[in-house]
Design a protein around this motif. Structure first.
Motif, PDB file in Angstrom:
ATOM      1  N   THR A 119       0.821  -1.219   0.000  1.00 56.62           N
ATOM      2  CA  THR A 119       0.000   0.000   0.000  1.00 56.62           C
ATOM      3  C   THR A 119       0.855   1.270   0.000  1.00 56.62           C
ATOM      4  N   ASP A 120       2.137   1.145   0.328  1.00 54.03           N
ATOM      5  CA  ASP A 120       3.030   2.303   0.326  1.00 54.03           C
ATOM      6  C   ASP A 120       3.589   2.611  -1.063  1.00 54.03           C
ATOM      7  N   LEU A 121       3.482   1.676  -1.992  1.00 56.08           N
ATOM      8  CA  LEU A 121       4.161   1.823  -3.273  1.00 56.08           C
ATOM      9  C   LEU A 121       3.761   3.080  -4.062  1.00 56.08           C
ATOM     10  N   PRO A 122       2.476   3.450  -4.115  1.00 55.18           N
ATOM     11  CA  PRO A 122       2.149   4.678  -4.853  1.00 55.18           C
ATOM     12  C   PRO A 122       2.859   5.909  -4.299  1.00 55.18           C
ATOM     13  N   ARG A 123       2.915   6.000  -2.989  1.00 58.87           N
ATOM     14  CA  ARG A 123       3.581   7.158  -2.382  1.00 58.87           C
ATOM     15  C   ARG A 123       5.097   7.094  -2.580  1.00 58.87           C
ATOM     16  N   ILE A 124       5.675   5.893  -2.511  1.00 53.72           N
ATOM     17  CA  ILE A 124       7.103   5.727  -2.785  1.00 53.72           C
ATOM     18  C   ILE A 124       7.422   6.209  -4.194  1.00 53.72           C
ATOM     19  N   ALA A 125       6.563   5.848  -5.149  1.00 56.72           N
ATOM     20  CA  ALA A 125       6.775   6.265  -6.530  1.00 56.72           C
ATOM     21  C   ALA A 125       6.715   7.785  -6.670  1.00 56.72           C
ATOM     22  N   VAL A 126       5.792   8.417  -5.975  1.00 58.80           N
ATOM     23  CA  VAL A 126       5.678   9.882  -6.028  1.00 58.80           C
ATOM     24  C   VAL A 126       6.965  10.534  -5.530  1.00 58.80           C
ATOM     25  N   TYR A 179       9.954   9.158  -5.309  1.00 57.60           N
ATOM     26  CA  TYR A 179      11.017   8.812  -6.263  1.00 57.60           C
ATOM     27  C   TYR A 179      10.992   9.776  -7.452  1.00 57.60           C
ATOM     28  N   ASN A 180       9.819  10.021  -7.993  1.00 55.91           N
ATOM     29  CA  ASN A 180       9.700  10.900  -9.149  1.00 55.91           C
ATOM     30  C   ASN A 180      10.053  12.342  -8.802  1.00 55.91           C
ATOM     31  N   GLU A 181       9.804  12.734  -7.563  1.00 54.50           N
ATOM     32  CA  GLU A 181      10.223  14.051  -7.100  1.00 54.50           C
ATOM     33  C   GLU A 181      11.743  14.162  -7.190  1.00 54.50           C
ATOM     34  N   GLY A 182      12.426  13.116  -6.721  1.00 50.34           N
ATOM     35  CA  GLY A 182      13.876  13.108  -6.772  1.00 50.34           C
ATOM     36  C   GLY A 182      14.414  13.066  -8.193  1.00 50.34           C
ATOM     37  N   ILE A 183      13.749  12.310  -9.062  1.00 44.02           N
ATOM     38  CA  ILE A 183      14.169  12.259 -10.462  1.00 44.02           C
ATOM     39  C   ILE A 183      14.063  13.637 -11.102  1.00 44.02           C
ATOM     40  N   ALA A 184      12.975  14.336 -10.832  1.00 42.38           N
ATOM     41  CA  ALA A 184      12.760  15.649 -11.437  1.00 42.38           C
ATOM     42  C   ALA A 184      13.785  16.677 -10.968  1.00 42.38           C
ATOM     43  N   GLU A 185      14.299  16.513  -9.757  1.00 43.56           N
ATOM     44  CA  GLU A 185      15.262  17.488  -9.222  1.00 43.56           C
ATOM     45  C   GLU A 185      16.639  17.384  -9.867  1.00 43.56           C
ATOM     46  N   ARG A 186      16.946  16.222 -10.430  1.00 45.72           N
ATOM     47  CA  ARG A 186      18.229  16.021 -11.124  1.00 45.72           C
ATOM     48  C   ARG A 186      19.435  16.211 -10.194  1.00 45.72           C
ATOM     49  N   SER A 187      19.292  15.900  -8.919  1.00 46.34           N
ATOM     50  CA  SER A 187      20.388  16.111  -7.980  1.00 46.34           C
ATOM     51  C   SER A 187      20.861  14.837  -7.287  1.00 46.34           C
ATOM     52  N   ALA A 188      20.186  13.699  -7.538  1.00 47.11           N
ATOM     53  CA  ALA A 188      20.526  12.508  -6.767  1.00 47.11           C
ATOM     54  C   ALA A 188      20.539  11.216  -7.586  1.00 47.11           C
ATOM     55  N   THR A 189      20.144  11.256  -8.840  1.00 46.79           N
ATOM     56  CA  THR A 189      20.073  10.029  -9.622  1.00 46.79           C
ATOM     57  C   THR A 189      20.273  10.329 -11.107  1.00 46.79           C
ATOM     58  N   GLU A 222      18.614   8.645 -13.234  1.00 42.28           N
ATOM     59  CA  GLU A 222      17.313   8.323 -13.828  1.00 42.28           C
ATOM     60  C   GLU A 222      16.626   9.588 -14.318  1.00 42.28           C
ATOM     61  N   THR A 223      15.945   9.475 -15.448  1.00 38.59           N
ATOM     62  CA  THR A 223      15.197  10.610 -15.996  1.00 38.59           C
ATOM     63  C   THR A 223      13.744  10.258 -16.302  1.00 38.59           C
ATOM     64  N   THR A 224      13.414   8.978 -16.298  1.00 35.65           N
ATOM     65  CA  THR A 224      12.058   8.532 -16.621  1.00 35.65           C
ATOM     66  C   THR A 224      11.262   8.322 -15.337  1.00 35.65           C
ATOM     67  N   PRO A 225      10.096   8.957 -15.198  1.00 33.02           N
ATOM     68  CA  PRO A 225       9.274   8.755 -14.000  1.00 33.02           C
ATOM     69  C   PRO A 225       8.928   7.284 -13.795  1.00 33.02           C
ATOM     70  N   GLY A 239       6.495   4.220 -12.017  1.00 35.98           N
ATOM     71  CA  GLY A 239       5.169   3.887 -11.520  1.00 35.98           C
ATOM     72  C   GLY A 239       5.241   2.731 -10.546  1.00 35.98           C
ATOM     73  N   VAL A 240       4.111   2.349  -9.997  1.00 39.91           N
ATOM     74  CA  VAL A 240       4.059   1.273  -9.007  1.00 39.91           C
ATOM     75  C   VAL A 240       4.614  -0.027  -9.580  1.00 39.91           C
ATOM     76  N   ASP A 241       4.269  -0.327 -10.820  1.00 41.99           N
ATOM     77  CA  ASP A 241       4.744  -1.584 -11.415  1.00 41.99           C
ATOM     78  C   ASP A 241       6.266  -1.634 -11.528  1.00 41.99           C
ATOM     79  N   ASP A 242       6.899  -0.467 -11.637  1.00 46.04           N
ATOM     80  CA  ASP A 242       8.352  -0.413 -11.782  1.00 46.04           C
ATOM     81  C   ASP A 242       9.086  -0.719 -10.481  1.00 46.04           C
ATOM     82  N   ILE A 243       8.423  -0.521  -9.358  1.00 43.44           N
ATOM     83  CA  ILE A 243       9.102  -0.685  -8.070  1.00 43.44           C
ATOM     84  C   ILE A 243       8.488  -1.786  -7.211  1.00 43.44           C
TER      85      ILE A 243
END
Length: 204
Positions: A55-62, A64-74, A76-79, A81-85
């Motif tokens: 049940t935590d996976l949707p929030r984990i993905a959100v 994660y995508n916040e961190g991807i968008a910041e371009r400071s820690a990974t 990764e550039t592609t957002p 989803g739950v299925d990915d994690i």
């Protein structure tokens, strides 16, 4: 024929690792590090770390995508989803979350460093906090729960690659006994620019 022996050996490593981790926490001055799974933030809101569930996976993905968008820690550039994690919950290493005010505000997870059996106990870990949760000791709470859990799972080493300018992540790792091994130069490109990474390791 050798697998039962390997399991028994890993358990012995995990059992003694907690004592080594306690000693290391004391050496680097982590207040309450062994039991630092709960903290009180500057805003006065309690935060706790616990194993992640489906049940935590949707929030984990959100987050994660916040961190991807910041371009400071990974890199990764592609957002994601739950299925990915989803397989994070089924791996050999723990996946944990930090919960504050009824909401997931951070996560920490390790995956297999390499597929070869000789590296089975080495975890490649990542940690990510939502913006509003940073600077409150929540990363320390996650680390305080995650490291002993990895030792219990049979890990003998954790590694990570950190962008040199990510001072907060580097400081977090140092506080918890990680060693900065060195720098990989031009390790990968992010948005067309070469980036270096600092290699850190934690030995059980």
């Amino acid at each position: 024929r050798h697998r039962p022996h390997l399991v028994r050996r890993r358990r012995r490593v995990g059992n003694c690792a907690r004592e080594k981790w306690r000693e290391r926490a004391g050496e680097v001055g982590i207040a309450g590090a062994v039991t630092a799974t709960h903290v009180i933030s500057e805003a006065g809101l309690p935060a706790k770390s616990r194993p992640a569930t489906a049940t935590d996976l949707p929030r984990i993905a959100v987050i994660y995508n916040e961190g991807i968008a910041e371009r400071s820690a990974t890199f990764e550039t592609t957002p994601r989803g739950v299925d990915d994690i989803a397989d994070w919950l089924d791996g050999p290493f723990p996946c944990m979350v930090a919960e504050q005010g009824g909401s997931i505000v951070g996560w920490i997870h390790a995956s297999r460093y390499r597929a070869r059996e000789c590296y089975a106990g080495i975890g490649d870990f990542s940690i990510c906090l939502t913006r509003r949760a940073r600077g409150q000791g929540i990363g320390d709470a996650l680390m305080g729960a995650f490291l002993p859990a990895c030792a219990e799972a049979g890990s003998w080493k954790l590694v990570a690659r950190i962008f040199p300018e990510n001072a907060a992540s580097r400081a977090l790792c140092v506080r918890h006994g990680f060693r900065e091994v060195g720098t990989y130069e031009r390790h990968g490109q992010l948005d067309g620019l070469w980036r270096d990474v600092v290699i850190v390791e934690w030995l059980v």
